[in-house]
Scaffold this motif. Structure first.
Motif, PDB file in Angstrom:
ATOM      1  N   PHE A  25      38.131  16.088   3.609  1.00 43.07           N
ATOM      2  CA  PHE A  25      36.908  16.239   4.390  1.00 43.07           C
ATOM      3  C   PHE A  25      36.677  17.717   4.687  1.00 43.07           C
ATOM      4  CE2 PHE A  25      38.208  11.896   5.453  1.00 43.07           C
ATOM      5  CZ  PHE A  25      37.020  11.213   5.317  1.00 43.07           C
ATOM      6  N   LEU A  26      35.399  18.128   4.664  1.00 40.82           N
ATOM      7  CA  LEU A  26      35.046  19.473   5.101  1.00 40.82           C
ATOM      8  C   LEU A  26      34.944  19.474   6.612  1.00 40.82           C
ATOM      9  CD1 LEU A  26      32.287  20.877   2.685  1.00 40.82           C
ATOM     10  CD2 LEU A  26      34.556  21.822   3.115  1.00 40.82           C
ATOM     11  N   THR A  27      35.747  20.286   7.253  1.00 36.89           N
ATOM     12  CA  THR A  27      35.716  20.370   8.711  1.00 36.89           C
ATOM     13  C   THR A  27      35.802  21.831   9.126  1.00 36.89           C
ATOM     14  OG1 THR A  27      36.664  19.466  10.749  1.00 36.89           O
ATOM     15  CG2 THR A  27      38.215  20.167   9.046  1.00 36.89           C
ATOM     16  N   ALA A  28      35.642  22.091  10.407  1.00 42.64           N
ATOM     17  CA  ALA A  28      35.670  23.467  10.895  1.00 42.64           C
ATOM     18  C   ALA A  28      37.095  24.020  10.856  1.00 42.64           C
ATOM     19  CB  ALA A  28      35.127  23.524  12.318  1.00 42.64           C
ATOM     20  N   ALA A  45      40.388  25.351  27.735  1.00 45.94           N
ATOM     21  CA  ALA A  45      40.245  24.092  27.002  1.00 45.94           C
ATOM     22  C   ALA A  45      39.583  24.330  25.657  1.00 45.94           C
ATOM     23  CB  ALA A  45      39.427  23.079  27.812  1.00 45.94           C
ATOM     24  N   GLY A  46      39.936  23.496  24.697  1.00 46.16           N
ATOM     25  CA  GLY A  46      39.329  23.542  23.373  1.00 46.16           C
ATOM     26  C   GLY A  46      39.028  22.138  22.891  1.00 46.16           C
ATOM     27  N   LEU A  47      37.978  22.012  22.066  1.00 48.39           N
ATOM     28  CA  LEU A  47      37.566  20.716  21.530  1.00 48.39           C
ATOM     29  C   LEU A  47      37.660  20.747  20.011  1.00 48.39           C
ATOM     30  CD1 LEU A  47      36.442  17.891  22.167  1.00 48.39           C
ATOM     31  CD2 LEU A  47      34.135  18.864  21.939  1.00 48.39           C
ATOM     32  N   PHE A  48      38.514  19.880  19.460  1.00 44.52           N
ATOM     33  CA  PHE A  48      38.740  19.787  18.023  1.00 44.52           C
ATOM     34  C   PHE A  48      38.167  18.486  17.481  1.00 44.52           C
ATOM     35  CE2 PHE A  48      42.240  22.107  19.917  1.00 44.52           C
ATOM     36  CZ  PHE A  48      42.536  23.142  19.030  1.00 44.52           C
ATOM     37  N   PRO A 226      34.521  25.244  21.243  1.00 43.42           N
ATOM     38  CA  PRO A 226      34.845  24.478  20.035  1.00 43.42           C
ATOM     39  C   PRO A 226      35.968  25.166  19.282  1.00 43.42           C
ATOM     40  CG  PRO A 226      32.840  25.758  19.701  1.00 43.42           C
ATOM     41  CD  PRO A 226      33.228  25.940  21.145  1.00 43.42           C
ATOM     42  N   CYS A 227      36.885  24.385  18.748  1.00 40.44           N
ATOM     43  CA  CYS A 227      38.032  24.930  18.024  1.00 40.44           C
ATOM     44  C   CYS A 227      38.141  24.281  16.655  1.00 40.44           C
ATOM     45  CB  CYS A 227      39.332  24.672  18.794  1.00 40.44           C
ATOM     46  SG  CYS A 227      39.462  25.570  20.361  1.00 40.44           S
TER      47      CYS A 227
END
Length: 370
Positions: A25-28, A45-48, A226-227
């Motif tokens: 999958f293409l992800t960040a 905090a970070g959101l994955f 965002p992470c």
């Protein structure tokens, strides 16, 4: 195989993320840079996105018995609303996968394989589960998995839900369904792969874009960012967390990987039980250890030979820069005689490294238990 786009692909591109292929999958990979995102998780905090991390449902009157005779964990000790970590082993004691398994109801379990092992695990459980009459199905694209990690993760979540997500109400490996950011039936679990207080959120796919935006916006005043996958690698290696396909696999056992604690004493037999019980009693010939590199050292490639006095005694399985501790780190299997804490070894290029048997960051895991 052409990489697939995840449901958050356009949200990532809108935030100028650098993309990478993970589990097809293409992800960040990064939004700003891996170091900044690593530090955000340690300090705020970070959101994955963990796309491809699917729930495999195992249901039926004999589901507990089946899983107890298939996994190393003792499923009879897992109450509804709780989960447990442990391995699915082959007959030689090697990892088919390491999984977290939740119990949402007495006769229903949700197994969470590694993203690139879902098909293998689902097929294995379907075949092995036939004599038990259990129903096995991947819930697949029904949900998107997000990981909210960091000391401010609870405060971020509390801004978008009325559910009690305190440590008392939702302890480690706890799970609950809740309305979060206006979205019903979000599965909230108290888990993560960073060593910080954290939650994994299973969000109904049709709402994922609006949910992602809403959670980031709500948490922004608390430092939520965002992470990408790039910082996940550095966060997990500071905690000495192994991953399937690099540090563990079908040729490595829980005892060799330092995960013997996940093998619970129980009457039920399971594949590989005789091997791991013998290893727990008699010891092993090699052990997975953390290697500390000197400040400024180049990270070793996977497969780099580790030596003692000119003799090859092991190989590197993964490496990343420990941004919190300020130097490079690697995981490697080395001969047990060379695996003592503080033992000095060398890489094949002559770089001196120091063995650590436990995590170099928060070794007692105080932060994740907050």
């Amino acid at each position: 195989m052409t990489a697939k786009r995840t449901p958050l692909y356009h949200a990532f591109k809108a935030r100028n993320a650098e993309m990478a292929e993970k589990a097809h999958f293409l992800t960040a990979n990064v939004f700003t840079d891996a170091k900044s995102e690593h530090e955000a998780v340690r300090n705020a905090a970070g959101l994955f996105e963990i796309f491809g991390q699917f729930l495999v449902e195992v249901a039926g009157a004999k589901a507990e018995t089946f899983l107890n005779e298939t996994f190393v964990a003792d499923m009879s000790k897992v109450a509804p609303g709780r989960g447990i970590y442990g391995g699915i082993l082959n007959e030689n004691g090697g990892f088919i996968d390491d999984v977290i398994t939740y119990r949402p109801a007495p006769d229903t379990f949700w197994v969470v394989p590694a993203p690139h092992r879902v098909e293998k695990v689902e097929a294995y459980l379907k075949e092995c589960g036939k004599p038990y009459g259990v129903h096995v199905v991947s819930l697949g694209y029904r949900y998107v998995s997000l990981s909210l990690q960091g000391p401010q993760s609870r405060a971020c979540l509390e801004r978008v839900t009325s559910e009690d997500v305190s440590g008392q109400a939702l302890p480690g490996f706890g799970m609950v369904k809740a309305t979060v950011a206006g979205v019903d039936d979000v599965i909230v679990t108290r888990t993560g792969f960073t060593g910080e207080l954290g939650y994994e959120l299973w969000v109904p796919t049709e709402h994922i874009e609006s949910f992602y935006d809403a959670l980031l916006e709500a948490g922004k005043p608390l430092g939520l960012v965002p992470c990408g996958a790039g910082s996940m690698g550095s966060l997990r290696i500071e905690k000495r967390f192994p991953i399937w396909g690099r540090d563990i696999g079908e040729d490595t056992t829980p005892v060799e990987a330092g995960l013997g604690w996940t093998v619970k004493p129980k009457d039920s037999s399971y594949p590989g039980k005789a091997v791991v019980e013998r290893q727990k009693q008699d010891g092993v010939e090699r052990m997975l250890v953390l290697l500390e590199l000197p400040v400024g050292s180049v990270l070793p490639a996977i497969g780099t030979v580790v030596k003692l006095g000119g003799d090859a005694i092991g190989k590197v399985t993964s490496a990343a820069h420990g941004h919190t501790v300020g130097h490079g780190l690697a995981l490697a299997y080395v001969q047990i005689a060379c695996a003592g804490d503080g033992q000095v070894l060398t890489l094949e290029d002559g770089t001196g490294v120091t063995v650590r048997r436990t995590a170099v960051y928060d070794p007692k895991s105080v932060r994740s238990r907050a």
